[in-house]
Design a protein around this motif. Sequence first.
Motif, mmCIF file in Angstrom:
data_model
loop_
_atom_site.group_PDB
_atom_site.id
_atom_site.type_symbol
_atom_site.label_atom_id
_atom_site.label_comp_id
_atom_site.label_asym_id
_atom_site.label_seq_id
_atom_site.Cartn_x
_atom_site.Cartn_y
_atom_site.Cartn_z
ATOM 1 N N GLY A 1 1.878 2.954 11.307
ATOM 2 C CA GLY A 1 2.286 2.456 10.003
ATOM 3 C C GLY A 1 1.561 3.174 8.888
ATOM 4 O O GLY A 1 0.832 4.146 9.098
ATOM 5 N N LYS A 2 1.785 2.663 7.703
ATOM 6 C CA LYS A 2 1.222 3.245 6.487
ATOM 7 C C LYS A 2 0.315 2.204 5.848
ATOM 8 O O LYS A 2 0.656 1.026 5.760
ATOM 9 C CB LYS A 2 2.379 3.600 5.550
ATOM 10 C CG LYS A 2 1.988 4.082 4.194
ATOM 11 C CD LYS A 2 3.260 4.376 3.399
ATOM 12 C CE LYS A 2 2.996 4.689 1.971
ATOM 13 N NZ LYS A 2 4.248 4.922 1.234
ATOM 14 N N VAL A 3 -0.860 2.651 5.414
ATOM 15 C CA VAL A 3 -1.773 1.789 4.666
ATOM 16 C C VAL A 3 -1.814 2.349 3.254
ATOM 17 O O VAL A 3 -2.232 3.480 3.035
ATOM 18 C CB VAL A 3 -3.195 1.766 5.280
ATOM 19 C CG1 VAL A 3 -4.085 0.800 4.517
ATOM 20 C CG2 VAL A 3 -3.143 1.398 6.757
ATOM 21 N N ASP A 4 -1.343 1.567 2.303
ATOM 22 C CA ASP A 4 -1.229 1.996 0.906
ATOM 23 C C ASP A 4 -2.304 1.282 0.093
ATOM 24 O O ASP A 4 -2.452 0.067 0.166
ATOM 25 C CB ASP A 4 0.163 1.641 0.390
ATOM 26 C CG ASP A 4 0.470 2.246 -0.954
ATOM 27 O OD1 ASP A 4 -0.304 3.100 -1.428
ATOM 28 O OD2 ASP A 4 1.491 1.864 -1.551
ATOM 29 N N PHE A 5 -3.045 2.063 -0.677
ATOM 30 C CA PHE A 5 -4.141 1.519 -1.472
ATOM 31 C C PHE A 5 -3.765 1.577 -2.944
ATOM 32 O O PHE A 5 -3.484 2.653 -3.479
ATOM 33 C CB PHE A 5 -5.417 2.339 -1.253
ATOM 34 C CG PHE A 5 -5.815 2.439 0.190
ATOM 35 C CD1 PHE A 5 -6.503 1.416 0.807
ATOM 36 C CD2 PHE A 5 -5.475 3.560 0.936
ATOM 37 C CE1 PHE A 5 -6.855 1.505 2.143
ATOM 38 C CE2 PHE A 5 -5.830 3.655 2.262
ATOM 39 C CZ PHE A 5 -6.524 2.632 2.876
ATOM 40 N N ASP A 6 -3.745 0.425 -3.598
ATOM 41 C CA ASP A 6 -3.557 0.371 -5.048
ATOM 42 C C ASP A 6 -4.947 0.432 -5.666
ATOM 43 O O ASP A 6 -5.797 -0.408 -5.379
ATOM 44 C CB ASP A 6 -2.878 -0.932 -5.476
ATOM 45 C CG ASP A 6 -1.455 -1.039 -4.957
ATOM 46 O OD1 ASP A 6 -0.829 0.015 -4.715
ATOM 47 O OD2 ASP A 6 -0.973 -2.175 -4.796
ATOM 48 N N PHE B 1 -2.780 6.179 3.714
ATOM 49 C CA PHE B 1 -2.986 6.726 5.045
ATOM 50 C C PHE B 1 -1.656 6.539 5.767
ATOM 51 O O PHE B 1 -1.222 5.408 5.976
ATOM 52 C CB PHE B 1 -4.081 5.976 5.799
ATOM 53 C CG PHE B 1 -5.482 6.141 5.263
ATOM 54 C CD1 PHE B 1 -5.764 6.882 4.131
ATOM 55 C CD2 PHE B 1 -6.536 5.539 5.917
ATOM 56 C CE1 PHE B 1 -7.067 7.025 3.660
ATOM 57 C CE2 PHE B 1 -7.839 5.673 5.467
ATOM 58 C CZ PHE B 1 -8.104 6.416 4.337
ATOM 59 N N VAL B 2 -1.009 7.630 6.174
ATOM 60 C CA VAL B 2 0.326 7.582 6.757
ATOM 61 C C VAL B 2 0.255 7.915 8.240
ATOM 62 O O VAL B 2 -0.479 8.807 8.649
ATOM 63 C CB VAL B 2 1.263 8.581 6.036
ATOM 64 C CG1 VAL B 2 2.662 8.545 6.622
ATOM 65 C CG2 VAL B 2 1.300 8.292 4.546
ATOM 66 N N GLY B 3 1.046 7.189 9.047
ATOM 67 C CA GLY B 3 1.110 7.466 10.482
ATOM 68 C C GLY B 3 -0.119 6.997 11.235
ATOM 69 O O GLY B 3 -0.493 7.563 12.253
ATOM 70 N N ILE B 4 -0.719 5.920 10.775
ATOM 71 C CA ILE B 4 -1.973 5.415 11.333
ATOM 72 C C ILE B 4 -1.702 4.390 12.437
ATOM 73 O O ILE B 4 -0.859 3.514 12.282
ATOM 74 C CB ILE B 4 -2.796 4.741 10.211
ATOM 75 C CG1 ILE B 4 -3.268 5.782 9.218
ATOM 76 C CG2 ILE B 4 -3.974 3.960 10.740
ATOM 77 C CD1 ILE B 4 -4.266 6.746 9.775
ATOM 78 N N SER B 5 -2.442 4.508 13.522
ATOM 79 C CA SER B 5 -2.424 3.461 14.548
ATOM 80 C C SER B 5 -3.160 2.251 13.981
ATOM 81 O O SER B 5 -4.154 2.417 13.276
ATOM 82 C CB SER B 5 -3.142 3.927 15.812
ATOM 83 O OG SER B 5 -2.470 4.995 16.404
ATOM 84 N N ASP B 6 -2.689 1.076 14.273
ATOM 85 C CA ASP B 6 -3.310 -0.172 13.824
ATOM 86 C C ASP B 6 -3.519 -0.212 12.303
ATOM 87 O O ASP B 6 -4.659 -0.345 11.835
ATOM 88 C CB ASP B 6 -4.627 -0.397 14.549
ATOM 89 C CG ASP B 6 -5.215 -1.785 14.290
ATOM 90 O OD1 ASP B 6 -4.443 -2.709 13.923
ATOM 91 O OD2 ASP B 6 -6.439 -1.948 14.424
ATOM 92 N N GLY C 1 -5.442 -3.282 11.070
ATOM 93 C CA GLY C 1 -6.877 -3.227 11.343
ATOM 94 C C GLY C 1 -7.612 -2.379 10.317
ATOM 95 O O GLY C 1 -8.691 -2.748 9.849
ATOM 96 N N ILE C 2 -7.019 -1.243 9.945
ATOM 97 C CA ILE C 2 -7.619 -0.382 8.920
ATOM 98 C C ILE C 2 -7.643 -1.118 7.587
ATOM 99 O O ILE C 2 -8.638 -1.076 6.860
ATOM 100 C CB ILE C 2 -6.842 0.949 8.785
ATOM 101 C CG1 ILE C 2 -6.865 1.714 10.103
ATOM 102 C CG2 ILE C 2 -7.381 1.790 7.639
ATOM 103 C CD1 ILE C 2 -8.226 2.119 10.573
ATOM 104 N N ALA C 3 -6.550 -1.806 7.264
ATOM 105 C CA ALA C 3 -6.486 -2.558 6.002
ATOM 106 C C ALA C 3 -7.584 -3.617 5.957
ATOM 107 O O ALA C 3 -8.251 -3.792 4.929
ATOM 108 C CB ALA C 3 -5.110 -3.193 5.833
ATOM 109 N N ARG C 4 -7.807 -4.323 7.060
ATOM 110 C CA ARG C 4 -8.865 -5.343 7.112
ATOM 111 C C ARG C 4 -10.250 -4.710 6.918
ATOM 112 O O ARG C 4 -11.090 -5.236 6.194
ATOM 113 C CB ARG C 4 -8.823 -6.108 8.433
ATOM 114 C CG ARG C 4 -7.764 -7.191 8.479
ATOM 115 C CD ARG C 4 -7.934 -8.101 9.691
ATOM 116 N NE ARG C 4 -7.889 -7.390 10.951
ATOM 117 C CZ ARG C 4 -6.776 -7.082 11.615
ATOM 118 N NH1 ARG C 4 -5.611 -7.422 11.121
ATOM 119 N NH2 ARG C 4 -6.828 -6.441 12.763
ATOM 120 N N LYS C 5 -10.479 -3.559 7.567
ATOM 121 C CA LYS C 5 -11.771 -2.879 7.435
ATOM 122 C C LYS C 5 -12.019 -2.440 5.991
ATOM 123 O O LYS C 5 -13.118 -2.602 5.470
ATOM 124 C CB LYS C 5 -11.828 -1.662 8.357
ATOM 125 C CG LYS C 5 -11.951 -2.011 9.815
ATOM 126 C CD LYS C 5 -11.926 -0.760 10.670
ATOM 127 C CE LYS C 5 -11.943 -1.148 12.140
ATOM 128 N NZ LYS C 5 -11.905 0.005 13.024
#
Length: 172
Positions: free
Chosen positions: A128-133, A144-149, A152-156
Amino acid sequence: METSAQQQQQSDGEYVIYKGHPSWRGILSFYIKGTAVALVAGALAALVTRIANDHVQWGWVVLVFGVVLGLVVLAGLIKRIATTYTVTSRRLTIREGLLSKRTKETRLERVQNVNTEQSPVDRLLRVGKVDFDTAGSDDYEFAFVGISDPEGIARKVDHAAHEERATLRDGL
């Protein structure tokens, strides 16, 4: 290539929470599209050789398909290897490129929202993609594009951002 279990300490107290590349599964959609392009290129080669010679020259068709597919695989591999995402206790960094480098960086205290996005294909591939505003930066997308979990990265990142804000508050 996650290093959160063994958070690397840097000289100024900053430590690495996550460091990695896009998942190989995140590049699969690129490969699928590239294979379709290679098939079209092969079909065009078949059409051109049929028109020019009154019969299809399969050697040319296979060669064109193979070259285009090889270039797609190489481009996907380079794109994956040449992109590094890093989350530290103080900042987010995206580094891209092999020959020329491009770095995007923002401080955690500027992160206002962390959003995740997964298309149905992404969910199937477990990426998935994690988008930071970030505060005051509508100029470019910081994701961050194409990330596993991705969750989990968003929570960290959310946890690290809260800790950084608390540290800044306590320091004032």
